[in-house]
Every structure is written in structure tokens, then in C-alpha cells.
Design a protein around this motif. Sequence first.
Motif, short mmCIF file in Angstrom:
data_model
loop_
_atom_site.label_atom_id
_atom_site.label_comp_id
_atom_site.label_asym_id
_atom_site.label_seq_id
_atom_site.Cartn_x
_atom_site.Cartn_y
_atom_site.Cartn_z
N VAL A 284 0.92 -1.17 -0.07
CA VAL A 284 0.00 0.02 -0.02
C VAL A 284 0.84 1.13 -0.03
O VAL A 284 1.73 1.45 0.71
N TYR A 285 0.58 2.35 -0.85
CA TYR A 285 1.17 3.51 -0.69
C TYR A 285 0.11 4.52 -0.70
O TYR A 285 -0.96 4.60 -1.32
N VAL A 286 0.49 5.64 0.11
CA VAL A 286 -0.21 6.90 0.61
C VAL A 286 0.38 7.77 0.11
O VAL A 286 1.36 8.17 0.76
N GLU B 184 3.81 7.54 2.42
CA GLU B 184 3.73 6.48 3.40
C GLU B 184 3.91 5.08 2.65
O GLU B 184 3.06 4.97 1.67
N PHE B 185 4.49 4.20 2.93
CA PHE B 185 4.80 2.91 2.39
C PHE B 185 4.53 1.71 3.31
O PHE B 185 4.97 1.76 4.52
N PRO C 210 7.59 -2.41 -0.23
CA PRO C 210 6.90 -1.45 -0.86
C PRO C 210 7.47 -1.16 -2.21
O PRO C 210 6.68 -0.66 -2.87
N GLN C 211 8.94 -1.38 -2.38
CA GLN C 211 9.37 -0.80 -3.62
C GLN C 211 9.14 -2.06 -4.92
O GLN C 211 9.90 -1.75 -5.94
N ALA C 212 8.73 -3.03 -4.56
CA ALA C 212 8.89 -4.23 -5.64
C ALA C 212 7.96 -3.71 -6.83
O ALA C 212 7.15 -2.75 -6.75
N ILE D 281 -10.03 14.11 0.79
CA ILE D 281 -8.93 13.96 1.68
C ILE D 281 -7.33 14.35 1.20
O ILE D 281 -6.09 14.03 1.58
N ASP D 282 -7.72 14.96 -0.29
CA ASP D 282 -6.57 15.03 -1.08
C ASP D 282 -5.23 14.12 -0.82
O ASP D 282 -4.07 14.37 -0.81
N THR D 283 -5.78 12.82 -1.27
CA THR D 283 -4.58 11.54 -1.06
C THR D 283 -5.04 10.52 -1.84
O THR D 283 -5.97 10.40 -2.35
N VAL D 284 -3.68 10.28 -2.45
CA VAL D 284 -3.83 9.22 -3.60
C VAL D 284 -3.52 7.68 -2.74
O VAL D 284 -2.44 7.91 -1.75
N VAL D 285 -4.20 6.80 -2.90
CA VAL D 285 -4.15 5.63 -2.24
C VAL D 285 -3.85 4.40 -3.52
O VAL D 285 -4.74 4.07 -4.23
N ILE D 286 -2.85 3.71 -3.43
CA ILE D 286 -2.58 2.68 -4.23
C ILE D 286 -2.61 1.17 -3.40
O ILE D 286 -1.91 1.29 -2.29
N GLN D 287 -3.13 0.16 -3.83
CA GLN D 287 -3.15 -0.99 -3.02
C GLN D 287 -2.85 -1.99 -4.10
O GLN D 287 -3.46 -2.11 -5.33
N PHE D 288 -1.88 -2.90 -3.96
CA PHE D 288 -1.47 -3.93 -4.76
C PHE D 288 -1.53 -5.25 -3.70
O PHE D 288 -1.21 -5.43 -2.58
N ASN D 289 -2.30 -6.56 -4.31
CA ASN D 289 -2.30 -7.67 -3.76
C ASN D 289 -2.10 -8.63 -4.91
O ASN D 289 -2.28 -8.67 -5.85
#
Length: 346
Positions: free
Chosen positions: A58-60, A68-69, A85-87, A308-316
Amino acid sequence: MQKNQTKRIFRIVLFSSTFISMFFVPWVLVWAWLMPLPATVQEQVLDALDHDFDGIIVYVNQAGKPAEFYAAGWHDRKNKIPAYPQAIFKIASITKLYVAVATAKLVKAERLSLDKTLADYFPELLGRIENAEKITLRMMVQHRSGIPNFVDHPEFWSKPPKNKQETLNYALDLPADFEPGEGYGYSNTNYMLISDLIDKVVGYPHQQYIKEEILIPLGLKNTFGSLSEVDIDQVMSGYYVGVEEDFKTEDTGLMLATAEDVGKFIRALNDGSVFNEGEQAIYSSIYVYKHTGLLVGYQSFAEYHKDIDTVVIQFNNTANFDGYNWNLAEIVYSRIVKILRNKPNE
């Protein structure tokens, strides 16, 4: 059943903006939704492993704050390499956002026209794709073409295509799903053809055009056009539920990236900094500003949350197509966003 009882049941679970009676929702999903919300994103990331995900990243990116990682589980299950997180990750259909931006840029440069038809650009497809003379580039970008999705062909999974032509063959000589412009039908065939069109117009691979016009200007050094461009050990393994095989070596022809690079792109897409003058208006008229992705072994979510002026990325890195795995990933994502909304401004 009394009317007030029905209302109470329908309030319990909300999935994909559709209210569903709890009696028809698997309890694993109900429980995942109703569990007490953790105080931190890291706790939620760890909790995701309880839903049989092998690994999660998850990246925020919240405006005005350091990125945030987060990661948990396995990067490589067989070799016991922990997730980090850097994968590099197979981002699947999030690729469509980059292709749509490239299309908008070429339209602004008058190298493409949204109103020209599929037959104009690919006359050889007349008679092979129904309504080719009526389907415009605009309809293709918007998934309003009616062109069948090649992955829906009954033989696509039993006899996987070996190349792009074999992939396209699974969408040829079939009846249209609907008349052009008169419906919506998500179709990977649209974007395969658009990618081919960009190749044709610029005279070289669309991946290179995307690199030159999008990735380099944004400083995205960890985004790649194909598996052949990366160190395979840096690619997060992908697993299908109940199968030991690692699917990371299968080249899908789609893009790969780190969560951070996808997050930077999503912010640039939403704040307009990925565009030159006049391009964003074109893009806004044809495509969306968020996306998800799904491949065998890979799920991805990419969205900017304006409130919330926020980008959220999620990888599963665990996925299947016949269970509740995707729904669980959606729930995890929604809970992470809720945690971020609950955080006091610091």
C-alpha cells in the motif's frame, strides 16, 4: 418480512455501490466489512493477510505530507522473501489510464481524431468486427463500441493466445455486444486496438511513446512497458488461490510499476500536471481518473480521494476469478481509505 426489518438488513453491507441483502452475501465478506476498524493503515495491511492474500503493498500520498509505504506477507512465497513496498508489480488494466492519456495527447496534436472510425484506421477489420464503419475512436476509449471483450471468448482460458494476433482473433467475426454508442461494455479489445493504433500513428511502439511523453516528464523511473524491461527478481510474485505456481514470469504485454510510481502518476493525472495545454479537456471528455486492475495472481487499485487530497494505491498478489478474493481486496482498500479519513490533521 416486515418493511423495517428489510431496511435494516439492506443497510448492513454495501459492495460496489449496490445494496445486497445480508442473506445473499457470504459471511466471509460480511465479517471482513464489519470487523472493528484498526487505528492504523499498517494494522489493516497486516489484517489483510487473514483473508488469504499472500502479499500486499500500500502506498499513501497525502498532500503536504511525506509519502507512506506499507507491506506485509510475501514478495516471493517459495523463496521466503518478505513483501517490500518498492517491488515492481503487474498493474494490469491500470495501463489503460496511460493509454488514454497518450490518446488525448495525440488528439490534441491532431495526429488522431476521436471522430474517425475503426474502419478508417484499420480498414482490414471491415467485416471482421461488426460496425467497424460506425465505431469511433471516442467510443473505443469510453468502452461504448460494442466490440466483444476477447477475454470473454469461451476458449480464451482453455487455449490461451500466444501472441497479439491470436488474442485479437478471439474478438473477430462475432456479433457486437450492442450498437455503437448505445451501451457500455468494458472490453480489453478496445484498448488493445487503441495501443496498436498509437503504434501505427507514431511509427514505433506505444510503450516508447508513453515513456517519452508521460513517464520521463514525470520522472517515473520505475514504470515499464513490458516484463522484458525489468529484473524478474524485483517483480512481486503472483498467485492463484489454491495453486502453487508463480505467475510473475508470464508476459501479459501490460505495464509494470512500483506503487509509488503509480501513485505519482495518479496525482499528476488528477491535478493535471501530466497534461500540456489543451490536453486535459480532451482527456476529461473521454476517460476516467481512477482504475483497478486484475490479472491471474494480481489485483491493483489506484485512486485519488479529493476530500482528503490523498492518493491510495493497493497491490495484492493473490487473485482468482471465481471466488470472493476481489471483493475482499475491495473491502481492505475501502477500510484503508476510511482509516485515513479518520486520522486527525497533523
